[in-house]
Design an enzyme around this catalytic site. Structure first.
Site, PDB file in Angstrom:
ATOM      1  N   CYS A 198      -2.308   9.800   2.530  1.00  0.00           N
ATOM      2  CA  CYS A 198      -2.227   8.868   1.135  1.00  0.00           C
ATOM      3  C   CYS A 198      -2.905   8.918   0.088  1.00  0.00           C
ATOM      4  CB  CYS A 198      -1.887   7.934   1.388  1.00  0.00           C
ATOM      5  SG  CYS A 198      -3.647   6.454   1.676  1.00  0.00           S
ATOM      6  N   GLU A 236       1.004  -1.127   0.217  1.00  0.00           N
ATOM      7  CA  GLU A 236       0.327  -0.321  -0.166  1.00  0.00           C
ATOM      8  C   GLU A 236       1.092   1.091   0.525  1.00  0.00           C
ATOM      9  OE1 GLU A 236      -3.382   0.467  -0.470  1.00  0.00           O
ATOM     10  OE2 GLU A 236      -3.693  -1.790  -0.029  1.00  0.00           O
TER      11      GLU A 236
HETATM   12  P1  NAD Z   1       7.392   5.284   7.864  1.00  0.00           P
HETATM   13  O1  NAD Z   1       8.695   5.781   7.596  1.00  0.00           O
HETATM   14  O2  NAD Z   1       7.034   5.454   8.590  1.00  0.00           O
HETATM   15  O3  NAD Z   1       7.853   3.662   7.335  1.00  0.00           O
HETATM   16  C1  NAD Z   1       6.722   2.769   7.495  1.00  0.00           C
HETATM   17  C2  NAD Z   1       7.451   1.461   8.203  1.00  0.00           C
HETATM   18  O4  NAD Z   1       9.034   1.040   7.231  1.00  0.00           O
HETATM   19  C3  NAD Z   1       8.082   1.484   9.357  1.00  0.00           C
HETATM   20  O5  NAD Z   1       7.190   0.475   9.884  1.00  0.00           O
HETATM   21  C4  NAD Z   1       9.549   1.791   8.866  1.00  0.00           C
HETATM   22  O6  NAD Z   1      10.153   0.865  10.242  1.00  0.00           O
HETATM   23  C5  NAD Z   1       9.961   0.642   7.986  1.00  0.00           C
HETATM   24  N1  NAD Z   1      10.447   1.792   6.856  1.00  0.00           N
HETATM   25  C6  NAD Z   1      11.413   2.472   6.506  1.00  0.00           C
HETATM   26  N2  NAD Z   1      12.353   2.755   6.250  1.00  0.00           N
HETATM   27  C7  NAD Z   1      13.051   1.335   6.308  1.00  0.00           C
HETATM   28  C8  NAD Z   1      13.968   0.808   5.702  1.00  0.00           C
HETATM   29  N3  NAD Z   1      14.821   1.147   4.541  1.00  0.00           N
HETATM   30  N4  NAD Z   1      13.718  -0.564   5.685  1.00  0.00           N
HETATM   31  C9  NAD Z   1      13.014  -1.373   6.151  1.00  0.00           C
HETATM   32  N5  NAD Z   1      11.934  -0.759   6.568  1.00  0.00           N
HETATM   33  C10 NAD Z   1      11.820   0.297   6.318  1.00  0.00           C
HETATM   34  O7  NAD Z   1       6.174   5.383   6.504  1.00  0.00           O
HETATM   35  P2  NAD Z   1       6.822   6.682   5.341  1.00  0.00           P
HETATM   36  O8  NAD Z   1       7.578   5.763   4.209  1.00  0.00           O
HETATM   37  O9  NAD Z   1       7.429   8.371   5.660  1.00  0.00           O
HETATM   38  O10 NAD Z   1       5.247   6.810   4.828  1.00  0.00           O
HETATM   39  C11 NAD Z   1       4.818   7.893   4.100  1.00  0.00           C
HETATM   40  C12 NAD Z   1       3.954   7.132   2.375  1.00  0.00           C
HETATM   41  O11 NAD Z   1       3.238   6.434   3.291  1.00  0.00           O
HETATM   42  C13 NAD Z   1       3.427   8.232   1.644  1.00  0.00           C
HETATM   43  O12 NAD Z   1       4.275   7.820   0.247  1.00  0.00           O
HETATM   44  C14 NAD Z   1       2.251   7.470   2.210  1.00  0.00           C
HETATM   45  O13 NAD Z   1       1.244   7.502   0.686  1.00  0.00           O
HETATM   46  C15 NAD Z   1       1.927   6.488   1.961  1.00  0.00           C
HETATM   47  N6  NAD Z   1       0.966   5.912   2.052  1.00  0.00           N
HETATM   48  C16 NAD Z   1       0.238   4.834   1.818  1.00  0.00           C
HETATM   49  C17 NAD Z   1      -1.191   4.762   2.123  1.00  0.00           C
HETATM   50  C18 NAD Z   1      -2.008   3.374   1.964  1.00  0.00           C
HETATM   51  O14 NAD Z   1      -2.732   2.808   1.972  1.00  0.00           O
HETATM   52  N7  NAD Z   1      -1.969   3.043  -0.168  1.00  0.00           N
HETATM   53  C19 NAD Z   1      -1.437   4.835   3.601  1.00  0.00           C
HETATM   54  C20 NAD Z   1      -0.680   5.863   4.317  1.00  0.00           C
HETATM   55  C21 NAD Z   1       0.572   6.411   4.101  1.00  0.00           C
END
Ligand code: NAD
Length: 516
Positions: free
Chosen positions: A259, A225
């Site tokens: 998102c 997602e």
């Molecule tokens: P985040 O930084 O919280 O990361 C998400 C998860 O990934 C965390 O649990 C983190 O521990 C893990 N993570 C982060 N970097 C990592 C790595 N290098 N290796 C392994 N695990 C890792 O979240 P984010 O990435 O900043 O999320 C924001 C994004 O999420 C936006 O692009 C948003 O659009 C998307 N999003 C999508 C949905 C959907 O339902 N499609 C919903 C909410 C957010």
């Protein structure tokens, strides 16, 4: 080795030991078979509901600390969505879990065919921070309903919410089957080294690639997602007062950190002028002198995201808003004009309260613009013109389409929620969550009935042209024949007749072959 590196190494080993212990426990619980029971699953789902109902204050307070989430937003866009989707699952999952009896072709009339919905096993759910409870616990409900054991890893960027989940989940749910692991990237990385049976990830496209690579190691099925830039097309046929209100609301909820929030606006110069005028008036109505003093407006989650967003405002033409305050990570709702497709704000998902406007002269230009970029998670159309709506829907691709509204498609449990291409793969919510976490296991049962054996005897060697013709006749898929409507006996009689005719035909053909 320095003391620091030894300490880091010790910590690494500890994380490794912790996550592998948790995964071992979850796998053992799955093999014990307790999650196979529908009664057990229902009890867990009802406990989850109880957890939301009995801990509302704790949940709202964690959301206020992590994201400065206004109470109304936390209730209506997170807690109530969670509860309603869960209720939908509780009321229906027993039906979804029933064995399916699919249709059969004539050749299988004497056989039994079934499709079972079985759990994958042990599932990993990795969540992000913007709707921390919703994003980690909505998939959990689907995974429980489907009979899996689950390890949830909430985001470290919403630490209070993660702690509340880690405290409450084992208190309310079976602690051997359902686990919450807190921590940051090292913890997620360790979990991804484990062999899960399914991985469900929500977050950025960039980390989605890391998760997909890790899942590939063990060929683990995965739902991703992800995010991306979700466009809005607004034309002059729309009710501009209502459209501006709905569009701005979709961008201001959670300070734009949603998102499916509108990312950028495509409209004509004339519509831009009308939208900007309305945006100024609306924001004054909603937030008085400024959103910074309003209890109804959230904050950016972290300093990193705050500085990323303010950088997008450098050298930009601000038509509305533009106020920032680093000390409280505040960025006011902001509309940008004179934006070029090559500007930094158009290169990445904004994920904050900034709306750039790109001028397009026609719906065709808007479609070309959308198609020149990655497939968005959602696509918004504000227009009363049905032809325009249908044209955009049929000529573009996106995870979902939301017409004359923003965000609300997420609250409809019967609609699958997910992206396509760089915005993700797979979908969930309601029944789609149950299907996502269930493997469709097909079962084919043949008996030792003699007539059946006679009917299919032509498959055995020695092969011949006659047998091949007969088998082709038997196997042929006949269009429009719905066997469930025809009496079993009629089809059976036809089958027997066909068998005798076929074997007579086979004898004639083989006699001819012998003569020649
Ligand atoms: P985040 O930084 O919280 O990361 C998400 C998860 O990934 C965390 O649990 C983190 O521990 C893990 N993570 C982060 N970097 C990592 C790595 N290098 N290796 C392994 N695990 C890792 O979240 P984010 O990435 O900043 O999320 C924001 C994004 O999420 C936006 O692009 C948003 O659009 C998307 N999003 C999508 C949905 C959907 O339902 N499609 C919903 C909410 C957010």
């Amino acid at each position: 080795m320095t003391a620091k590196t030894r300490q880091q190494e010790d910590q690494g080993e500890e994380i490794m030991a912790d996550s592998s212990q948790v995964v071992k426990m979850a796998k053992k619980a799955f093999l014990s078979g307790k999650t196979r029971s529908i009664k057990f699953r229902e009890k867990q789902l009802r406990q989850l509901l109880k957890m939301y109902e009995e801990n509302e204050d704790q949940i709202l307070s964690a959301l206020a600390t992590d994201l400065c989430k206004p109470r109304q937003e936390a209730i209506t866009t997170e807690l109530e969505v969670l509860k309603n989707d869960l209720l939908h699952i509780i009321y229906n999952f027993k039906d979804w879990a029933k064995t399916e009896k699919p249709s059969k072709s004539a050749v299988n009339i004497l056989d039994e065919v079934r499709i079972l919905r079985v759990p994958y096993g042990t599932v990993l759910v990795v969540g992000t921070w913007n709707y921390p409870f919703l994003i980690s616990l909505q998939p959990l409900a689907g995974a429980i309903a489907a009979g899996n054991t689950v390890v949830v890893k909430p985001s470290e960027l919403a630490p209070d919410s993660a702690e509340v989940m880690a405290k409450l989940v084992p208190k309310y749910l079976d602690p051997t089957c359902y686990h919450v692991v807190t921590g940051g990237v090292p913890e997620t990385t360790e979990l991804l080294r484990e062999r899960f049976d399914y991985i469900f990830y929500t977050g950025s496209t960039e980390v989605g690639r890391i998760v997909h690579r890790a899942a590939n190691q063990h060929l683990v099925p995965t739902t991703l997602e992800l995010g991306g830039k979700s466009p809005v097309f607004l034309d002059s046929t729309a009710d501009l007062d209502v459209a501006a209100r709905r569009l701005l609301w979709g961008k201001c909820v959670n300070a734009g950190q949603t998102c499916v929030a509108p990312d950028y606006l495509l409209c004509s110069k004339q519509v831009q002028a009308e939208f900007v005028a309305r945006a100024k008036a609306l924001l004054r109505d909603w937030y008085g002198k400024g959103a910074i003093g309003s209890p109804d407006y959230g904050r950016v989650v972290s300093d990193k995201h705050y500085w990323r967003l303010t950088k997008l405002l450098e050298n930009a033409s601000v038509a509305v808003g533009g106020e920032t305050d680093a000390s409280v990570r505040f960025i006011g709702p902001t509309v940008l004009v004179n934006v070029k497709p090559s500007d930094p704000v158009m290169q990445e998902e904004i994920f904050g309260p900034i709306i750039p406007i790109i001028i397009v002269d026609s719906v065709f230009e808007a479609i070309d613009f959308i198609n020149s970029r990655e497939h968005p998670l959602t696509l918004h159309i504000f227009s009363k013109d049905r032809t325009v709506q249908e044209m955009i829907v049929s000529k573009t691709r996106s995870g979902s389409v939301c017409i004359n509204e923003t965000l609300l498609q997420m609250c409809v449990s019967s609609l699958p929620f997910g992206g396509v291409g760089y915005s993700g793969m797979g979908a969930y919510h309601g029944r789609h969550s149950f299907e996502t976490f269930s493997h469709k296991r097909s079962v084919f049962v043949k008996n030792y009935n003699r007539i059946g054996e006679k009917l299919s005897a032509s498959r055995y060697p020695p092969y011949s042209e006659g047998k091949t013709s007969f088998l082709k006749f038997l196997l042929k898929h006949r269009r429009g024949v719905n066997l469930s409507c025809i009496s079993y006996f009629v089809v059976f009689a036809l089958g027997v007749a066909a068998a005798f005719a076929g074997s007579a035909l086979a004898q004639v053909i083989s006699a001819n072959e012998d003569e020649t």
